[in-house]
Design an enzyme around this catalytic site. Structure first.
Site, PDB file in Angstrom:
ATOM      1  N   PHE A   1       8.111   1.614  -1.220  1.00  0.00           N
ATOM      2  CA  PHE A   1       9.130   1.763  -0.172  1.00  0.00           C
ATOM      3  C   PHE A   1       9.801   3.145  -0.185  1.00  0.00           C
ATOM      4  O   PHE A   1      10.510   3.488   0.760  1.00  0.00           O
ATOM      5  CB  PHE A   1      10.223   0.687  -0.268  1.00  0.00           C
ATOM      6  CG  PHE A   1       9.748  -0.689   0.084  1.00  0.00           C
ATOM      7  CD1 PHE A   1       9.507  -1.047   1.402  1.00  0.00           C
ATOM      8  CD2 PHE A   1       9.524  -1.637  -0.904  1.00  0.00           C
ATOM      9  CE1 PHE A   1       9.055  -2.320   1.730  1.00  0.00           C
ATOM     10  CE2 PHE A   1       9.071  -2.910  -0.592  1.00  0.00           C
ATOM     11  CZ  PHE A   1       8.839  -3.252   0.725  1.00  0.00           C
TER      12      PHE A   1
ATOM     13  N   HIS B   1       9.062 -10.046   5.109  1.00  0.00           N
ATOM     14  CA  HIS B   1       8.977  -8.602   4.840  1.00  0.00           C
ATOM     15  C   HIS B   1       9.966  -7.848   5.732  1.00  0.00           C
ATOM     16  O   HIS B   1      10.237  -8.264   6.870  1.00  0.00           O
ATOM     17  CB  HIS B   1       7.553  -8.124   5.117  1.00  0.00           C
ATOM     18  CG  HIS B   1       7.242  -6.777   4.552  1.00  0.00           C
ATOM     19  ND1 HIS B   1       7.520  -5.610   5.228  1.00  0.00           N
ATOM     20  CD2 HIS B   1       6.686  -6.405   3.366  1.00  0.00           C
ATOM     21  CE1 HIS B   1       7.139  -4.583   4.488  1.00  0.00           C
ATOM     22  NE2 HIS B   1       6.641  -5.032   3.357  1.00  0.00           N
TER      23      HIS B   1
ATOM     24  N   TYR C   1       2.326   4.827   1.138  1.00  0.00           N
ATOM     25  CA  TYR C   1       2.332   5.547   2.413  1.00  0.00           C
ATOM     26  C   TYR C   1       1.164   6.523   2.413  1.00  0.00           C
ATOM     27  O   TYR C   1       0.870   7.162   1.398  1.00  0.00           O
ATOM     28  CB  TYR C   1       3.644   6.293   2.599  1.00  0.00           C
ATOM     29  CG  TYR C   1       4.851   5.389   2.720  1.00  0.00           C
ATOM     30  CD1 TYR C   1       5.020   4.569   3.833  1.00  0.00           C
ATOM     31  CD2 TYR C   1       5.820   5.358   1.720  1.00  0.00           C
ATOM     32  CE1 TYR C   1       6.124   3.745   3.950  1.00  0.00           C
ATOM     33  CE2 TYR C   1       6.935   4.537   1.828  1.00  0.00           C
ATOM     34  CZ  TYR C   1       7.082   3.728   2.947  1.00  0.00           C
ATOM     35  OH  TYR C   1       8.178   2.908   3.052  1.00  0.00           O
TER      36      TYR C   1
ATOM     37  N   ASP D   1       0.841  -1.191   0.000  1.00  0.00           N
ATOM     38  CA  ASP D   1       0.000   0.000   0.000  1.00  0.00           C
ATOM     39  C   ASP D   1       0.878   1.243   0.000  1.00  0.00           C
ATOM     40  O   ASP D   1       1.933   1.249   0.644  1.00  0.00           O
ATOM     41  CB  ASP D   1      -0.874  -0.008   1.259  1.00  0.00           C
ATOM     42  CG  ASP D   1      -2.175   0.749   1.088  1.00  0.00           C
ATOM     43  OD1 ASP D   1      -2.802   0.601   0.024  1.00  0.00           O
ATOM     44  OD2 ASP D   1      -2.570   1.477   2.015  1.00  0.00           O
TER      45      ASP D   1
END
Length: 415
Positions: free
Chosen positions: A257, A369, A246, A244
């Site tokens: 990221f 992750h 930020y 998703d």
């Protein structure tokens, strides 16, 4: 001179020094395709102090002026344009004419003019009644800055977006205005059928309703497809999958990221840095503890989230609305191409998205992750960045290795 990276030689199994980020033209010429001309983008400097945290913890916002691309519909532009602390749209700092002048000075072919666009009234002071926007017969081009995408700076695009858009219905042109104006032509050529699918048009109708109800959406409209402009399809060597965007201010800009400068790197990205430092002791993160990953994208790393938009301050608010099918189509187009690439999928959801990728043709790297909640379960020992380069070197030669260094001034890297 970028730091040198270690990569394995598949023939001798001995270790030798490889100059990462070398002549990318050799890599693409060996694959029968032409690389884009390397260019330096310059973004406007961010004008606010940094905020802290990641997609679940950042609370402060910052004013920033950023380069944008032509936005085709009034609803998209009005709802998604970047805003400062006062809620007003950020001032545009560079005109289209100035951008075109730069391109002409560099002997670069002009960007194709959007077939049609929306007319939007100048920003007005806040009021209780939302300002109305009028969709014109899409003849005028909005005077907003345009980032220089790689494909736009090379030869004439192989796909005629203008001609394609001319055959759409009025509603389709309105719904797909953002895609027509900002999706890189190399991706447009392979995703055009998906754009006209029932699911995608329903997704755009949902987003339109979000805009009309006054919801603030991240990333800003001009950045939703920035992944496509920084990493046109012919340049992709590796794919990193996120989830998703930020959802707080001055963070998302269309690359998974990655966060805008001067926002500090979020916790997950900090863990990625730690893994890189373990694999490459000479690795350097972005200046000022930043989290801008555009240098990776410019070197052929596709940074793709599962969802491309999110409602401000509401994590996963646009999940299961249609983005997942579209971004899966992006993955499938890369996987179905002639060249083998490396997929880096961290976490269960990302792993599922590459489950059907041909592992004989591509290198698929999965693992936990980098989130602080799971990174301690082995993320720092995956060695994915080294393995990625080893595979690329073995398959395409030394020049195919990726330079993972991020020590690039954010004003030079751009968004």
């Amino acid at each position: 001179m970028p730091p040198k990276r270690k990569a394995a030689d598949a023939v001798t199994n001995s270790t030798k020094k490889v100059k990462a980020g070398g002549d990318i033209r050799n890599f693409f010429s060996s694959q029968g395709s032409s690389p884009p001309r390397r260019v330096t983008r310059t973004s406007s400097a961010a004008a606010a102090s940094a905020t802290k945290g990641d997609a679940t913890t950042d609370k402060e916002n910052a004013k920033h002026a950023i380069p944008t691309r032509k936005t085709a519909t009034a609803s998209c532009l009005t709802a998604l344009s970047p805003k400062g602390n006062d809620g007003q749209p950020v001032e545009v700092v560079e005109s289209v004419n100035a951008t075109r002048a730069k391109m002409e000075a560099a002997n670069v072919p002009a960007l194709p003019t959007a077939p049609e666009t929306a007319s939007v009234s100048p920003a007005q002071p806040p009021s209780d009644t939302p300002a109305k926007t009028t969709i014109s017969p899409l003849k005028e081009v909005l005077s907003v800055p345009i980032p220089l995408s790689k494909s736009a700076l090379t030869s004439t695009p192989t796909f005629d977006v203008k001609a394609w858009a001319s055959k759409l219905t009025d509603e389709q042109r309105e719904l797909l205005g953002l895609e027509i104006a900002t999706l890189d032509s190399s991706w447009f050529a392979v995703l055009k059928d998906e754009l006209l699918s029932k699911d995608f048009l329903n997704l755009k109708r949902f987003l339109m309703s979000e805009h009309k109800s006054g919801k603030q959406i991240f990333p800003p409209a001009q950045d939703v497809y920035s992944w496509s402009r920084h990493a046109p399809l012919p340049t992709v060597k590796a794919v990193i999958l996120g989830q998703d965007p930020y959802h707080n201010n001055n963070q998302a800009h269309g690359l998974c990221f990655s966060v805008r400068s001067p926002t500090p790197a979020p916790p997950s990205l900090k863990n990625i840095y730690k893994a890189l430092e373990k694999e490459f002791p000479d690795f350097k993160p972005p200046p000022h503890k930043g989290g801008l990953l555009t240098p990776w994208a410019d070197r052929g790393v596709l940074l793709l989230n599962a969802c491309l938009t999110v409602r401000a301050h509401e994590a996963n608010s646009h999940s299961n609305k249609g983005w997942e099918r579209f971004t899966q189509a992006v993955i499938d187009k890369v996987a179905g191409g002639k060249r083998g690439v490396v997929f880096l999928a961290w976490g269960g959801p990302a792993g599922k998205r590459v489950a059907k990728v041909d592992k004989k043709k591509h290198l698929v790297l999965t693992g936990v992750h980098p989130s602080p909640l799971s990174a301690h379960r082995g993320f720092f020992d995956l060695g994915h960045f080294t393995r990625c380069n080893e595979w690329l070197v073995e398959k395409y030669g030394e020049e195919a290795a990726i330079d993972w260094s991020l020590d690039v001034d954010p004003d030079v890297a751009g968004v």
